[in-house]
Design a protein around this motif. Structure first.
Motif: not given
Length: 250
Positions: A19-41
């Motif tokens: 939800d916080l990613e969708a609200l723009g609180v977090l930058p958009a996460a990268k997506r793996a080939r399987n479509g799952y979100r990949r977050f960083s530090a």
């Protein structure tokens, strides 16, 4: 990191992270080939900063700030956070002024100058009770410090000061006698008006001051994280080009 991993590390639920990613609180996460979100530090840093910032200034302002500091130049992002510190300091000063007002009125009530317990007073009665001129009471009214009622008389209309207005006049007189300027008195009267349970005003103000202190500490904790986010944000030109590409893609 996966969504579950960043959720465990931040204390949020996986759905809250999304939800916080969708609200723009977090930058958009990268997506793996399987479509799952990949977050960083950087995402974990933003979540921790948001938690403290939301405690300090409220979730609405915190969400807005987390979005804006990634888009604005560093000097503007820094100014935005500095504004939160200034706002908290204003709240603290207002509460302190209100507390002093209540202490002053308690001391003033023990003197012979304190007004009686009548249900209301005329401007002449109140000016005599406080030892101030009627013109001073009218000036305080114009400044928003005292709000008398207007009653109809045979001669027209006249001011009548109910207990609330008498109390505000006493606070104003006590603070002015202590050397407070009109803007400072306005802060105190505003804070007093916000306290609905007057019998517990001092306790309520102490609770408010403690809450402000805790919020200020939360804002300080968020500071290091926010500084890293601000300094690592892309240049304004890049942000605008990214926004333009995103708009054209839609």
């Amino acid at each position: 990191m996966s969504t579950a991993a960043v959720a465990a590390a931040s204390g949020y639920s996986a759905q809250q992270v999304r939800d916080l990613e969708a609200l723009g609180v977090l930058p958009a996460a990268k997506r793996a080939r399987n479509g799952y979100r990949r977050f960083s530090a950087a995402h974990l840093r933003a979540l921790r900063a948001y938690r403290d910032l939301a405690h300090a200034v409220g979730p609405v302002d915190a969400r807005h700030a987390m979005r804006e500091i990634r888009l604005r130049p560093p000097r503007q992002g820094t100014a935005l956070i500095c504004g939160f510190h200034a706002r908290l300091n204003d709240e603290r000063e207002q509460a302190l002024a209100a507390r002093l007002a209540l202490e002053s009125i308690r001391a003033e009530a023990a003197t012979d100058a304190a007004p009686g317990e009548a249900d209301s007073m005329t401007i002449t009665e109140l000016s005599q009770a406080l030892g101030v001129k009627a013109s001073t009471l009218r000036f305080w009214e114009k400044s928003g410090l005292v709000a008398p009622d207007r009653v109809t008389t045979r001669a027209g209309t006249a001011r009548r000061y109910p207990l609330t207005a008498i109390r505000e006049a006493r606070i104003t007189a006590a603070l002015r006698a202590s050397g407070y300027r009109i803007p400072d008195v306005q802060k105190a009267v505003t804070a007093i008006r916000d306290l609905h349970d007057v019998s517990h005003s001092l306790a309520a103000l102490d609770t408010r001051l403690e809450a402000i202190s805790q919020r200020a500490l939360a804002l300080l904790r968020a500071g290091t994280q926010l500084a890293e986010i601000i300094t690592s944000a892309p240049a304004p030109g890049l942000s605008r080009r990214f926004s333009a590409r995103a708009a054209s893609a839609r």
